[in-house]
Design an enzyme around this catalytic site. Structure first.
Site, short mmCIF file in Angstrom:
data_model
loop_
_atom_site.label_atom_id
_atom_site.label_comp_id
_atom_site.label_asym_id
_atom_site.label_seq_id
_atom_site.Cartn_x
_atom_site.Cartn_y
_atom_site.Cartn_z
N SER A 88 -9.79 30.24 13.90
CA SER A 88 -9.88 29.14 14.85
C SER A 88 -11.30 29.03 15.41
CB SER A 88 -8.83 29.32 15.96
OG SER A 88 -8.64 28.13 16.68
N ASP A 112 -1.51 22.39 9.95
CA ASP A 112 -2.58 22.57 10.94
C ASP A 112 -3.39 21.29 11.04
OD1 ASP A 112 -4.57 23.46 12.61
OD2 ASP A 112 -5.36 24.97 11.22
N HIS A 167 -1.19 26.19 12.52
CA HIS A 167 -2.40 26.87 12.96
C HIS A 167 -2.13 28.33 13.33
CE1 HIS A 167 -6.53 26.85 14.31
NE2 HIS A 167 -6.20 27.27 15.51
#
Length: 323
Positions: free
Chosen positions: A173, A267, A297
């Site tokens: 991320s 995601d 995600h």
């Protein structure tokens, strides 16, 4: 005597932070922290020892080092080094959070690697490039460890077990974003003791001024995160958020020999990441893209025992240990 009224909220990013008028920051995603694991003598044959090492007392930057016990019992084997950068929108999570402690404990064991997890400065108190600079600073510290320069206190775990010819940088991320930026910054420096073999980006957080059509809620949240993370006055085509934008450095200068990029079907960051991967290939980088169907995600952190999380772990291990 009347008590003073509470400071009013000036910005709230759901699941991330609440910022008050007096400058107070309340982190809404706070899993707490866990201490490092016992020293080697207390760890069983298949365990992982870990410890914290302060890198910069002034900024509070430290690293948590993970050393897999199974691979050091004879005191001879040298292991690759993986610098890991946690996610959390640049503003939450920690190298000492239970989620990342558990994950990196497993990475160290499965990939047979020394993990070095970075506790970097977070936004909004310290805007970018603070986190980038902190991670590059850790690499500079690691380079001095490799060269065993006199003014540096050499860490005994690293001195005995680190193979500095096999250094990897990974993150998820926001941490994946940092992996990219570190690769750009590191390309302009001399590394006498380190050889960067690869970069691993898991669901990296990239963006651009042009929003994703039909994703207004996501675009609004993303806008809010960047508003407290980018340098004041910057837009989302800034190189920090848009690595393939018109103002960004050429990706060919990335310091990594090879790159492994993970995306997940559900995601919302996948579209941007695929564009990044395509730009890597166009720039002549040795890069591979791995798509996980049916997942969202950072699914590997949310459901670490799932089949797809195990497949991802194997992919990371194979990438690190391939010749």
């Amino acid at each position: 005597m009347e008590s003073s009224s509470p400071s009013s909220v000036i910005l709230e990013i759901p699941f991330f932070v609440r910022i008050y008028e007096d400058g107070t920051v309340e982190r809404l995603l706070d899993r707490g922290t866990v201490p490092p694991s016992p020293e080697l003598e207390s760890v069983d044959l298949h365990g992982v020892a870990s410890k914290d090492v302060v890198i910069d007392p002034e900024t509070g930057v430290f690293v948590r080092i993970y050393l897999p016990r199974l691979h050091v019992t004879d005191g001879k084997e040298k292991l690759p080094v993986l610098l890991y950068v946690h996610g959390g929108g640049f503003c939450v999570e920690s190298a000492a959070s239970p989620v990342y402690h558990s994950y990196l404990d497993k990475v160290a064991t499965e990939a047979k690697v020394i993990c070095i997890s970075v506790e970097y400065r977070r936004t909004p108190e310290d805007r970018l490039p603070a986190a980038y600079d902190d991670c590059v600073g850790v690499l500079e510290w690691l380079d001095r460890q490799a060269m065993a320069v006199q003014e540096v206190s050499v860490d005994p775990w690293l001195a005995s077990h680190a193979d500095y010819s096999k250094v990897f940088v990974a993150g998820d991320s926001a941490g994946g974003n940092i992996v990219h930026q570190v690769g750009i910054l590191a390309s302009g420096k001399n590394w006498d003791g380190l050889c960067f073999q690869g970069g691993i980006l898991v669901h990296p957080f990239f963006d651009a001024e042009e929003g994703i059509e039909g994703m207004e809620d996501f675009n609004n949240m993303s806008d809010a995160i960047w508003s407290i993370s980018l340098p004041a006055g910057a837009d989302k085509d800034h190189p920090f958020s848009n690595p393939v934008g018109p103002r960004s450095p050429d990706l060919s200068i990335l310091v990594y020999e090879r790159m492994l990029v993970f995306v997940a079907e559900k995601d919302l960051l996948t579209h941007r990441t695929v564009l990044y991967y395509e730009a890597l290939k166009k720039a002549g980088k040795d890069a591979n893209l791995v798509m996980t169907e049916g997942e969202g995600h950072v699914f590997h952190l949310l459901d670490p025992k799932s089949e797809n999380a195990s497949i991802m772990m194997k992919g990371i291990s194979d990438f690190i240990n391939s010749d």
